[in-house]
Design a protein around this motif. Structure first.
Motif, short mmCIF file in Angstrom:
data_model
loop_
_atom_site.label_atom_id
_atom_site.label_comp_id
_atom_site.label_asym_id
_atom_site.label_seq_id
_atom_site.Cartn_x
_atom_site.Cartn_y
_atom_site.Cartn_z
N ARG A 96 -19.16 12.45 -3.75
CA ARG A 96 -18.97 13.45 -4.78
C ARG A 96 -17.79 14.33 -4.40
NH1 ARG A 96 -23.41 12.92 -8.06
NH2 ARG A 96 -25.22 11.92 -7.11
N ARG A 97 -17.55 15.40 -5.14
CA ARG A 97 -16.44 16.30 -4.79
C ARG A 97 -16.58 16.67 -3.31
NH1 ARG A 97 -13.10 15.33 -9.04
NH2 ARG A 97 -14.04 15.92 -11.04
N ASP A 98 -15.51 16.48 -2.57
CA ASP A 98 -15.64 16.56 -1.12
C ASP A 98 -14.32 16.96 -0.48
OD1 ASP A 98 -16.07 16.17 1.58
OD2 ASP A 98 -16.72 14.09 1.40
N PRO A 99 -14.24 18.15 0.12
CA PRO A 99 -12.98 18.59 0.75
C PRO A 99 -12.61 17.83 2.01
CG PRO A 99 -14.72 20.16 1.19
CD PRO A 99 -15.30 19.17 0.21
N MET B 25 -18.12 9.17 -7.36
CA MET B 25 -17.13 8.10 -7.27
C MET B 25 -17.82 6.76 -7.12
SD MET B 25 -14.11 9.75 -4.93
CE MET B 25 -13.47 8.11 -4.59
N ALA B 26 -17.03 5.70 -7.16
CA ALA B 26 -17.56 4.35 -7.06
C ALA B 26 -18.26 4.12 -5.72
CB ALA B 26 -16.45 3.33 -7.25
N ASP B 27 -17.80 4.81 -4.68
CA ASP B 27 -18.41 4.62 -3.36
C ASP B 27 -19.61 5.54 -3.13
OD1 ASP B 27 -17.21 7.06 -3.07
OD2 ASP B 27 -16.00 6.53 -1.32
N GLU C 146 -12.41 21.67 -4.16
CA GLU C 146 -13.44 20.64 -4.27
C GLU C 146 -14.83 21.26 -4.16
OE1 GLU C 146 -12.74 16.83 -4.60
OE2 GLU C 146 -11.39 18.23 -5.60
N ASN C 147 -14.96 22.31 -3.35
CA ASN C 147 -16.24 23.01 -3.26
C ASN C 147 -16.59 23.70 -4.57
OD1 ASN C 147 -16.80 22.39 -0.51
ND2 ASN C 147 -15.36 23.96 0.14
N VAL C 148 -15.56 24.28 -5.23
CA VAL C 148 -15.77 24.94 -6.51
C VAL C 148 -16.22 23.93 -7.56
CG1 VAL C 148 -14.66 26.25 -8.37
CG2 VAL C 148 -14.09 26.75 -5.98
N LEU C 149 -15.54 22.77 -7.59
CA LEU C 149 -15.89 21.73 -8.56
C LEU C 149 -17.30 21.21 -8.34
CD1 LEU C 149 -12.60 19.62 -8.86
CD2 LEU C 149 -13.66 21.05 -10.61
N ARG C 150 -17.71 21.09 -7.08
CA ARG C 150 -19.06 20.62 -6.80
C ARG C 150 -20.10 21.55 -7.41
NH1 ARG C 150 -19.50 21.42 -1.79
NH2 ARG C 150 -18.37 19.62 -1.05
N GLU D 280 0.82 -1.22 0.00
CA GLU D 280 0.00 0.00 0.00
C GLU D 280 0.85 1.26 0.00
OE1 GLU D 280 -3.18 2.55 -0.10
OE2 GLU D 280 -3.13 0.40 -0.51
N ARG D 281 2.05 1.20 0.56
CA ARG D 281 2.89 2.39 0.64
C ARG D 281 3.28 2.91 -0.74
NH1 ARG D 281 8.14 4.42 1.61
NH2 ARG D 281 9.16 2.44 1.12
N LEU D 282 3.30 2.05 -1.73
CA LEU D 282 3.68 2.44 -3.08
C LEU D 282 2.46 2.74 -3.95
CD1 LEU D 282 6.52 -0.17 -3.75
CD2 LEU D 282 6.67 2.06 -2.62
N ASN D 283 1.28 2.77 -3.35
CA ASN D 283 0.03 2.98 -4.08
C ASN D 283 -0.21 4.47 -4.28
OD1 ASN D 283 -2.40 2.56 -5.36
ND2 ASN D 283 -3.52 2.07 -3.49
N PHE D 284 0.58 5.06 -5.18
CA PHE D 284 0.58 6.50 -5.43
C PHE D 284 -0.49 6.86 -6.47
CE2 PHE D 284 2.73 9.50 -8.57
CZ PHE D 284 2.37 10.67 -7.91
N ASN D 285 -1.37 7.82 -6.12
CA ASN D 285 -2.40 8.23 -7.07
C ASN D 285 -2.87 9.64 -6.76
OD1 ASN D 285 -4.28 7.89 -9.27
ND2 ASN D 285 -4.30 5.71 -8.77
N PHE D 286 -3.51 10.29 -7.74
CA PHE D 286 -3.93 11.67 -7.54
C PHE D 286 -5.30 11.96 -8.14
CE2 PHE D 286 -0.84 11.27 -11.03
CZ PHE D 286 -1.59 11.67 -12.12
N VAL D 287 -6.01 10.92 -8.58
CA VAL D 287 -7.36 11.09 -9.12
C VAL D 287 -8.36 10.65 -8.05
CG1 VAL D 287 -6.60 10.76 -11.49
CG2 VAL D 287 -7.31 8.77 -10.15
N PRO D 288 -9.63 11.00 -8.21
CA PRO D 288 -10.63 10.62 -7.20
C PRO D 288 -11.00 9.15 -7.30
CG PRO D 288 -11.66 11.92 -8.95
CD PRO D 288 -10.18 11.93 -9.23
N ILE D 289 -10.34 8.33 -6.48
CA ILE D 289 -10.60 6.90 -6.44
C ILE D 289 -10.88 6.50 -5.00
CG2 ILE D 289 -9.14 6.37 -8.45
CD1 ILE D 289 -6.95 5.53 -6.45
#
Length: 340
Positions: A119-122, A114-116, A101-105, A51-60
């Protein structure tokens, strides 16, 4: 807690005091001590966990608790740890990216999901700790969510690795609403354009590798990266004013980190040789159309991309080519331990 009141708490508790990196272990331990056993079990992983190498920057969907899981004490302890791990400027950008995230909402009118089901959420930013920070051994931690990823490794009260790191901004410039005009990554954009537009025709021929910018940073979220071709124009091929402009742009990225780590990374770049730095550009030479640039040397790779949403959506990433995720330091440490 309402989003607005949360950010008031966050701003006061973090901007009112500067924390030395020597307190990092104590702050991490204090944060973990605020968690009940169930929440702590979701937060702490082994240092060698994949998990330590699970680098990501999109909403997942991610592992690790978020602000939704924390009470006020836990929020403050978690953010104190983040504040100690970044510079004031790095934290300012992080805070403002979260607020977007508030602006995007509002822009998306709640259409993104998202899958869960979220929505856009700060408040949807995750904390993970790897190993016990109370020990003198290596340990790490991660703060990650949409458009933000910081991956830290600590040892003996100081930060020894802070990459890969990612900061993004959508919108790059807020066009309407209460935050109209906000440009979180303004210097990254302005100084990049200033440098590329200072180049002569001959210099630009070396720097510009494509008339069209890539749609995304080329390294994306790869766990391991190497230098990219073509390299662009060398630092040694610039005049003195251009070299100063290049250095200023480089420091914008390094100055996001806690001062001790920022200095160590700059020392590494200097030791490798400033003349080995290069600057490459793709796409438009003026704002408003897709553009991309990167800075690289044998030890560092920095990417900037602004192509999405009518070139109003920035992605930036910094990779230490010798020590992402603290790999080289850990490898050396384990090698020495094995000898003994």
């Amino acid at each position: 807690m309402k989003f607005k009141s949360f950010f008031l708490l966050l701003g006061c508790s973090l901007f009112c005091a500067s924390v030395s990196s020597q307190e990092l272990n104590l702050l991490a331990t204090k944060f973990l001590n605020t968690l009940d056993p169930e929440l702590k079990s979701k937060t702490v992983f082994a240092l060698d966990d994949e998990e330590r190498l699970n680098f990501n920057f999109v909403p997942i969907v991610r592992k690790g608790p978020t602000f939704h899981d924390f009470n006020d004490e836990q929020k403050e302890a978690a953010m104190a740890l983040l504040r100690a791990s970044l510079s004031a400027e790095g934290f300012r950008k992080t805070k403002e990216i979260i607020e977007l995230e508030n602006v995007l909402r509002e822009i998306e009118s709640g259409k993104f999901q998202m899958a869960d089901g979220s929505r856009r959420d700060p408040l949807n930013y995750h904390f993970c700790v790897f190993n016990d920070p109370a020990t003198e051994q290596f340990w790490g931690w991660r703060f990650e969510g949409h458009h933000i990823s910081f991956n830290f490794v600590g040892s003996k009260g100081k930060i020894v690795a802070s990459t890969p790191s990612f900061l993004g901004s959508n919108p790059a410039i807020v066009l309407e609403g209460n935050l109209k005009g906000r440009e979180v990554l303004k210097l990254e954009s302005e100084l990049g354009f200033a440098l590329v537009n200072s180049l002569s025709k001959e210099q630009l021929a070396k720097a510009l590798f494509s008339e069209e910018a890539p749609r995304e940073i080329i390294t994306t979220n790869k766990q391991e990266v190497t230098n990219l071709d073509p390299w662009g124009i060398s630092y040694s091929d610039l005049n003195q004013d251009q070299k100063k402009a290049f250095e200023k742009l480089l420091l914008v990225y390094l100055n996001n980190y806690e001062s001790g780590f920022s200095k160590s990374l700059l020392d590494k770049i200097n030791a490798s040789g400033m003349d080995k730095l290069s600057f490459a550009w793709a796409g438009s030479l003026v704002p408003g159309k897709g553009h991309y640039y990167r800075i690289q040397s044998p030890v560092i790779l920095i990417e900037y991309d602004n192509t999405q949403n009518n070139a109003n959506h920035v992605h930036t990433a910094v990779r230490d080519l010798t020590n992402d995720f603290g790999r080289d330091l850990l490898k050396e440490h384990y090698s020495e331990s094995h000898k003994h």
